[in-house]
Motif scaffolding. Structure first.
Motif, mmCIF file in Angstrom:
data_model
loop_
_atom_site.group_PDB
_atom_site.id
_atom_site.type_symbol
_atom_site.label_atom_id
_atom_site.label_comp_id
_atom_site.label_asym_id
_atom_site.label_seq_id
_atom_site.Cartn_x
_atom_site.Cartn_y
_atom_site.Cartn_z
ATOM 1 N N ASN A 57 -6.826 -1.592 1.253
ATOM 2 C CA ASN A 57 -5.820 -1.597 0.187
ATOM 3 C C ASN A 57 -6.265 -0.787 -1.028
ATOM 4 O O ASN A 57 -5.425 -0.335 -1.811
ATOM 5 N N ASP A 201 1.544 -4.150 8.033
ATOM 6 C CA ASP A 201 2.008 -4.486 6.681
ATOM 7 C C ASP A 201 1.088 -3.856 5.638
ATOM 8 O O ASP A 201 1.552 -3.292 4.634
ATOM 9 N N ASN A 202 -0.218 -3.953 5.878
ATOM 10 C CA ASN A 202 -1.173 -3.342 4.959
ATOM 11 C C ASN A 202 -1.054 -1.821 4.962
ATOM 12 O O ASN A 202 -1.124 -1.176 3.903
ATOM 13 N N THR A 205 1.900 -0.623 2.950
ATOM 14 C CA THR A 205 1.631 -0.684 1.522
ATOM 15 C C THR A 205 0.786 0.480 1.041
ATOM 16 O O THR A 205 1.068 1.130 0.042
ATOM 17 N N ARG A 209 2.153 3.675 -1.090
ATOM 18 C CA ARG A 209 1.560 3.909 -2.404
ATOM 19 C C ARG A 209 0.993 5.314 -2.521
ATOM 20 O O ARG A 209 0.983 5.941 -3.573
#
Length: 210
Positions: A57, A201-202, A205, A209
């Motif tokens: 992340n 899902d990660n 993201t 981004r």
């Protein structure tokens, strides 16, 4: 004729012994492969993700890839593949991850397991063949027209029963072992399905981004 039955008996015993060794070898290899490929439970998989998600992340893809590269289990290797191919688009990445799991993990395990299934089906058939040969030897002794050799007849009947028992003794453990491995495979599929959903899902993201 008696010599022929004796030779066939040795061939049957040899075939049964070879099947038993090959079936046990394939079963052990398959069990080891499943054990080395899967997480034991969801908690263990969650520990992996808790270690992976901070660098992932944070955009530290090299660090995340290094964490996955040292772990040969299915989910870390799929995560490594996702990291390395994060720019292909999420729909295509999801499809490739599923295909990779099917081809690289499940196909290999199922190939090994198919040999176990083949042995478990073949052993009783060869045992039945030995039973027929033994009974043919016994009836040949009866129809010879000479004085019946009860000792030889007992040997033929014993051979018939032994081969039947050997076939079952080989097949039953292999069937039970295969069933146990199939249960572990289903559990692995469930865990990988949950893990892929979390990984994607990660990735969405991070890619969104970026």
């Amino acid at each position: 004729m008696a010599i022929l039955f004796t030779l066939i008996g040795y061939v049957v015993y040899g075939a049964m012994a070879s099947l038993a060794l090959w079936g046990a070898f394939c079963l052990i290899l398959t069990w080891r492969r499943v054990t080395q490929t899967r997480f034991r439970n969801e908690a263990e998989q969650n520990e992996f993700f808790e270690e992976l998600e901070p660098p992932l992340n944070g955009g530290k893809f090299d660090v995340a890839a290094e964490l996955c590269d040292d772990d040969r289990r299915a989910m870390p290797q799929l995560a490594l593949y996702a990291i390395e191919n994060r720019k292909v688009g999420m729909n295509r990445l999801q499809r490739r991850l599923v295909e990779r799991f099917q081809q690289d993990v499940l196909a290999d395990i199922e190939h090994r397991l198919s040999w176990v299934s083949t042995v478990s089906k073949s052993a009783p058939m060869i045992g039945l063949f030995g039973t027929v040969i033994g009974m043919m030897g016994a009836f040949s002794n009866l129809s010879s027209g000479a004085q019946v050799d009860t000792g030889k007849m007992a040997e033929d009947i014993m051979f018939a029963l032994i081969t039947t028992a050997m076939g079952l003794a080989i097949a039953v453990p292999l069937v039970l072992g295969s069933a146990s491995i199939n249960i572990q495979i289903r559990k692995m599929e469930d865990l990988v399905s949950v893990g892929l959903a979390r990984l994607l899902d990660n990735m969405r993201t991070v890619v969104g981004r970026g």
